[in-house]
Design a protein around this motif. Structure first.
Motif, PDB file in Angstrom:
ATOM      1  N   SER A  37       0.842  -1.192   0.000  1.00 27.80           N
ATOM      2  CA  SER A  37       0.000   0.000   0.000  1.00 27.80           C
ATOM      3  C   SER A  37       0.884   1.251   0.000  1.00 27.80           C
ATOM      4  CB  SER A  37      -0.951  -0.001   1.202  1.00 27.80           C
ATOM      5  OG  SER A  37      -1.957   0.988   1.039  1.00 27.80           O
ATOM      6  N   TYR A  38       0.276   2.389   0.295  1.00 34.99           N
ATOM      7  CA  TYR A  38       0.951   3.695   0.158  1.00 34.99           C
ATOM      8  C   TYR A  38       0.462   4.631   1.240  1.00 34.99           C
ATOM      9  CZ  TYR A  38       1.880   8.288  -2.054  1.00 34.99           C
ATOM     10  OH  TYR A  38       2.273   9.569  -2.319  1.00 34.99           O
ATOM     11  N   GLY A  39       1.397   5.429   1.827  1.00 31.94           N
ATOM     12  CA  GLY A  39       1.034   6.356   2.893  1.00 31.94           C
ATOM     13  C   GLY A  39       1.861   7.627   2.856  1.00 31.94           C
ATOM     14  N   ASP A  40       1.571   8.545   3.765  1.00 28.28           N
ATOM     15  CA  ASP A  40       2.189   9.878   3.761  1.00 28.28           C
ATOM     16  C   ASP A  40       3.421   9.929   4.676  1.00 28.28           C
ATOM     17  OD1 ASP A  40       0.629   9.518   6.011  1.00 28.28           O
ATOM     18  OD2 ASP A  40       0.037  11.613   6.167  1.00 28.28           O
ATOM     19  N   TYR A  41       4.526   9.396   4.199  1.00 27.25           N
ATOM     20  CA  TYR A  41       5.790   9.460   4.929  1.00 27.25           C
ATOM     21  C   TYR A  41       6.501  10.777   4.626  1.00 27.25           C
ATOM     22  CZ  TYR A  41       5.204   4.497   5.929  1.00 27.25           C
ATOM     23  OH  TYR A  41       4.731   3.289   6.367  1.00 27.25           O
ATOM     24  N   ALA A  42       7.195  11.302   5.613  1.00 29.98           N
ATOM     25  CA  ALA A  42       7.862  12.594   5.462  1.00 29.98           C
ATOM     26  C   ALA A  42       9.082  12.513   4.551  1.00 29.98           C
ATOM     27  CB  ALA A  42       8.278  13.128   6.833  1.00 29.98           C
ATOM     28  N   GLU A  43       9.719  11.351   4.477  1.00 34.67           N
ATOM     29  CA  GLU A  43      10.916  11.190   3.645  1.00 34.67           C
ATOM     30  C   GLU A  43      10.825   9.896   2.843  1.00 34.67           C
ATOM     31  OE1 GLU A  43      14.354  11.294   6.089  1.00 34.67           O
ATOM     32  OE2 GLU A  43      14.103  13.382   6.689  1.00 34.67           O
TER      33      GLU A  43
ATOM     34  N   ARG B 231       8.353   6.504  -7.798  1.00 35.90           N
ATOM     35  CA  ARG B 231       7.348   7.426  -8.325  1.00 35.90           C
ATOM     36  C   ARG B 231       6.317   7.847  -7.277  1.00 35.90           C
ATOM     37  NH1 ARG B 231       6.174   3.816 -13.779  1.00 35.90           N
ATOM     38  NH2 ARG B 231       8.186   4.199 -14.810  1.00 35.90           N
ATOM     39  N   TRP B 232       6.143   7.020  -6.261  1.00 36.57           N
ATOM     40  CA  TRP B 232       5.125   7.307  -5.241  1.00 36.57           C
ATOM     41  C   TRP B 232       5.828   7.687  -3.943  1.00 36.57           C
ATOM     42  CZ3 TRP B 232      -0.294   6.974  -5.875  1.00 36.57           C
ATOM     43  CH2 TRP B 232      -0.708   6.578  -7.160  1.00 36.57           C
ATOM     44  N   LEU B 233       6.234   8.958  -3.869  1.00 37.41           N
ATOM     45  CA  LEU B 233       6.928   9.459  -2.688  1.00 37.41           C
ATOM     46  C   LEU B 233       5.932   9.805  -1.591  1.00 37.41           C
ATOM     47  CD1 LEU B 233       9.581  11.755  -4.419  1.00 37.41           C
ATOM     48  CD2 LEU B 233       9.788   9.345  -3.762  1.00 37.41           C
ATOM     49  N   GLY B 234       6.386   9.648  -0.343  1.00 38.68           N
ATOM     50  CA  GLY B 234       5.494   9.906   0.776  1.00 38.68           C
ATOM     51  C   GLY B 234       5.016  11.336   0.864  1.00 38.68           C
ATOM     52  N   VAL B 235       5.885  12.299   0.496  1.00 40.80           N
ATOM     53  CA  VAL B 235       5.516  13.716   0.607  1.00 40.80           C
ATOM     54  C   VAL B 235       4.483  14.115  -0.444  1.00 40.80           C
ATOM     55  CG1 VAL B 235       7.703  14.405   1.651  1.00 40.80           C
ATOM     56  CG2 VAL B 235       7.484  14.365  -0.841  1.00 40.80           C
ATOM     57  N   GLU B 236       4.274  13.273  -1.464  1.00 42.34           N
ATOM     58  CA  GLU B 236       3.308  13.590  -2.512  1.00 42.34           C
ATOM     59  C   GLU B 236       1.918  13.027  -2.211  1.00 42.34           C
ATOM     60  OE1 GLU B 236       5.099  11.997  -6.012  1.00 42.34           O
ATOM     61  OE2 GLU B 236       6.503  13.651  -6.238  1.00 42.34           O
ATOM     62  N   TYR B 237       1.791  12.382  -1.063  1.00 41.18           N
ATOM     63  CA  TYR B 237       0.487  11.829  -0.674  1.00 41.18           C
ATOM     64  C   TYR B 237      -0.541  12.948  -0.570  1.00 41.18           C
ATOM     65  CZ  TYR B 237      -3.059   9.363   2.097  1.00 41.18           C
ATOM     66  OH  TYR B 237      -4.230   8.820   2.559  1.00 41.18           O
ATOM     67  N   ASP B 238      -1.710  12.715  -1.142  1.00 48.42           N
ATOM     68  CA  ASP B 238      -2.808  13.669  -1.054  1.00 48.42           C
ATOM     69  C   ASP B 238      -4.084  12.881  -0.762  1.00 48.42           C
ATOM     70  OD1 ASP B 238      -3.727  16.646  -1.853  1.00 48.42           O
ATOM     71  OD2 ASP B 238      -5.224  15.207  -2.576  1.00 48.42           O
ATOM     72  N   LEU B 239      -4.802  13.318   0.255  1.00 52.97           N
ATOM     73  CA  LEU B 239      -5.967  12.577   0.727  1.00 52.97           C
ATOM     74  C   LEU B 239      -7.019  12.380  -0.360  1.00 52.97           C
ATOM     75  CD1 LEU B 239      -7.316  11.283   3.206  1.00 52.97           C
ATOM     76  CD2 LEU B 239      -8.329  13.517   3.718  1.00 52.97           C
ATOM     77  N   LEU B 240      -7.125  13.346  -1.289  1.00 54.70           N
ATOM     78  CA  LEU B 240      -8.170  13.286  -2.297  1.00 54.70           C
ATOM     79  C   LEU B 240      -7.687  12.779  -3.654  1.00 54.70           C
ATOM     80  CD1 LEU B 240     -10.089  16.625  -1.619  1.00 54.70           C
ATOM     81  CD2 LEU B 240     -10.663  14.329  -0.816  1.00 54.70           C
ATOM     82  N   SER B 241      -6.503  13.199  -4.081  1.00 55.65           N
ATOM     83  CA  SER B 241      -6.090  12.934  -5.456  1.00 55.65           C
ATOM     84  C   SER B 241      -4.941  11.950  -5.611  1.00 55.65           C
ATOM     85  CB  SER B 241      -5.703  14.257  -6.134  1.00 55.65           C
ATOM     86  OG  SER B 241      -4.602  14.853  -5.467  1.00 55.65           O
ATOM     87  N   ARG B 242      -4.249  11.588  -4.521  1.00 52.97           N
ATOM     88  CA  ARG B 242      -3.113  10.653  -4.633  1.00 52.97           C
ATOM     89  C   ARG B 242      -2.972   9.899  -3.306  1.00 52.97           C
ATOM     90  NH1 ARG B 242       1.004  10.057  -8.282  1.00 52.97           N
ATOM     91  NH2 ARG B 242       3.015   9.275  -7.562  1.00 52.97           N
ATOM     92  N   ASN B 243      -3.824   8.933  -3.099  1.00 51.52           N
ATOM     93  CA  ASN B 243      -3.833   8.204  -1.834  1.00 51.52           C
ATOM     94  C   ASN B 243      -3.627   6.711  -2.055  1.00 51.52           C
ATOM     95  OD1 ASN B 243      -6.352   7.147  -2.653  1.00 51.52           O
ATOM     96  ND2 ASN B 243      -7.440   8.864  -1.720  1.00 51.52           N
ATOM     97  N   CYS B 244      -3.861   5.919  -1.019  1.00 52.85           N
ATOM     98  CA  CYS B 244      -3.630   4.475  -1.102  1.00 52.85           C
ATOM     99  C   CYS B 244      -4.499   3.815  -2.164  1.00 52.85           C
ATOM    100  CB  CYS B 244      -3.852   3.832   0.264  1.00 52.85           C
ATOM    101  SG  CYS B 244      -5.521   4.101   0.937  1.00 52.85           S
ATOM    102  N   CYS B 245      -5.711   4.311  -2.364  1.00 59.39           N
ATOM    103  CA  CYS B 245      -6.604   3.738  -3.372  1.00 59.39           C
ATOM    104  C   CYS B 245      -6.055   3.942  -4.776  1.00 59.39           C
ATOM    105  CB  CYS B 245      -7.995   4.352  -3.246  1.00 59.39           C
ATOM    106  SG  CYS B 245      -8.817   4.016  -1.669  1.00 59.39           S
ATOM    107  N   HIS B 246      -5.505   5.125  -5.034  1.00 63.87           N
ATOM    108  CA  HIS B 246      -4.910   5.383  -6.348  1.00 63.87           C
ATOM    109  C   HIS B 246      -3.678   4.502  -6.558  1.00 63.87           C
ATOM    110  CE1 HIS B 246      -7.032   9.203  -5.287  1.00 63.87           C
ATOM    111  NE2 HIS B 246      -7.483   9.044  -6.505  1.00 63.87           N
ATOM    112  N   PHE B 247      -2.890   4.329  -5.485  1.00 62.63           N
ATOM    113  CA  PHE B 247      -1.706   3.466  -5.589  1.00 62.63           C
ATOM    114  C   PHE B 247      -2.123   2.031  -5.874  1.00 62.63           C
ATOM    115  CE2 PHE B 247       1.162   0.442  -3.506  1.00 62.63           C
ATOM    116  CZ  PHE B 247       2.324   0.686  -4.221  1.00 62.63           C
TER     117      PHE B 247
END
Length: 249
Positions: free
Chosen positions: A68-74, A117-133
């Motif tokens: 999956s994918y999440g909002d990591y700072a680095e 391509r899927w960096l943690g800092v690019e996580y966006d709740l609406l447009s780039r989240n775990c569902c999109h990944f």
């Protein structure tokens, strides 16, 4: 989100089994969670699910791990965990997505590309989240598509946010054009009188209200099939405009 995932979720693992090729088609499963561990979210999702939507976290299980994918700072936002055991979320259900003919070495190679391509800092709740990944992972595995009811809520939120941004941009441009028109109509570069400034503010406010009404009519027209006037018509034939102020006063 990343902090809630805990030690059970790891971002180091794409190299560990690359040599173990598996040629037989392997099952792919989408695991769906209620976001967080709150009982309120569970109750809300039971209601929203009947409407074809909800607030969900998800992960794709293949070759014994869930990705999956999440909002990591680095670094990358891609991580893996044991199936149905993502910390910080409440497991809900699983959906079988079919079997993949992609080999494990090829899959791990693809995952390394996704990690970059899927960096943690690019996580966006609406447009780039775990569902999109997960949608991207399912495409890599060439299996079934993500169920619409999993992504509907974030998709609707993204549309609303984009619509609000476009509406605000139209409002800004209209205000700029109006100010330029009023300034050009003055006999010299003198400062606008207080009454003229007030008029400009009133017209800008009315234009925003017209934009909102037009947007509402567009929504209704899509449901009823009735034609809707274009943006220029929304500003034309306006009976609410204040009388023009005399700039010389």
């Amino acid at each position: 989100l990343a902090a809630a995932m805990g030690s059970a979720c790891s971002r180091a693992g794409t190299e560990r089994s690359e040599g173990d090729a598996i040629c037989d088609p392997q099952p792919v499963t989408l695991h769906i969670y209620d976001v967080g561990t709150s009982g309120e979210v569970y109750v809300a999702n039971r209601i929203l699910r009947s409407l074809g939507t909800g607030a969900f976290h998800c992960g794709v299980e293949v070759f014994g791990l869930e990705w999956s994918y999440g909002d990591y700072a680095e670094g990358t936002g891609v991580f893996h965990c044991e199936p149905r055991a993502c910390e910080g979320h409440s497991y809900c259900e699983s959906v079988f997505m079919g079997k993949t003919a992609v080999s494990q070495p090829q899959f791990l190679k693809n995952m390394r590309l996704l990690e970059s391509r899927w960096l943690g800092v690019e996580y966006d709740l609406l447009s780039r989240n775990c569902c999109h990944f997960c949608t991207a992972v399912l495409e890599e595995l060439r299996v079934g598509e993500m169920p619409a009811w999993v992504t509907n809520l974030s998709g609707a939120g993204a549309v609303v946010a984009a619509g609000a941004a476009r509406l605000n941009e139209r409002r800004r441009l209209f205000g700029t054009l109006l100010a330029n028109h009023v300034a050009d109509s003055l006999c010299c570069n003198c400062e606008l009188s207080s009454s003229a400034k007030l008029q400009a503010q009133q017209v800008e406010t009315i234009s925003l209200a017209n934009s909102i009404r037009h947007y509402q009519r567009q929504v209704v027209s899509k449901e009823t099939g009735d034609p809707t006037p274009g943006w220029p018509d929304a500003f034309a034939n306006n009976q609410d405009l204040p009388a023009a102020a005399d700039p010389s006063r």
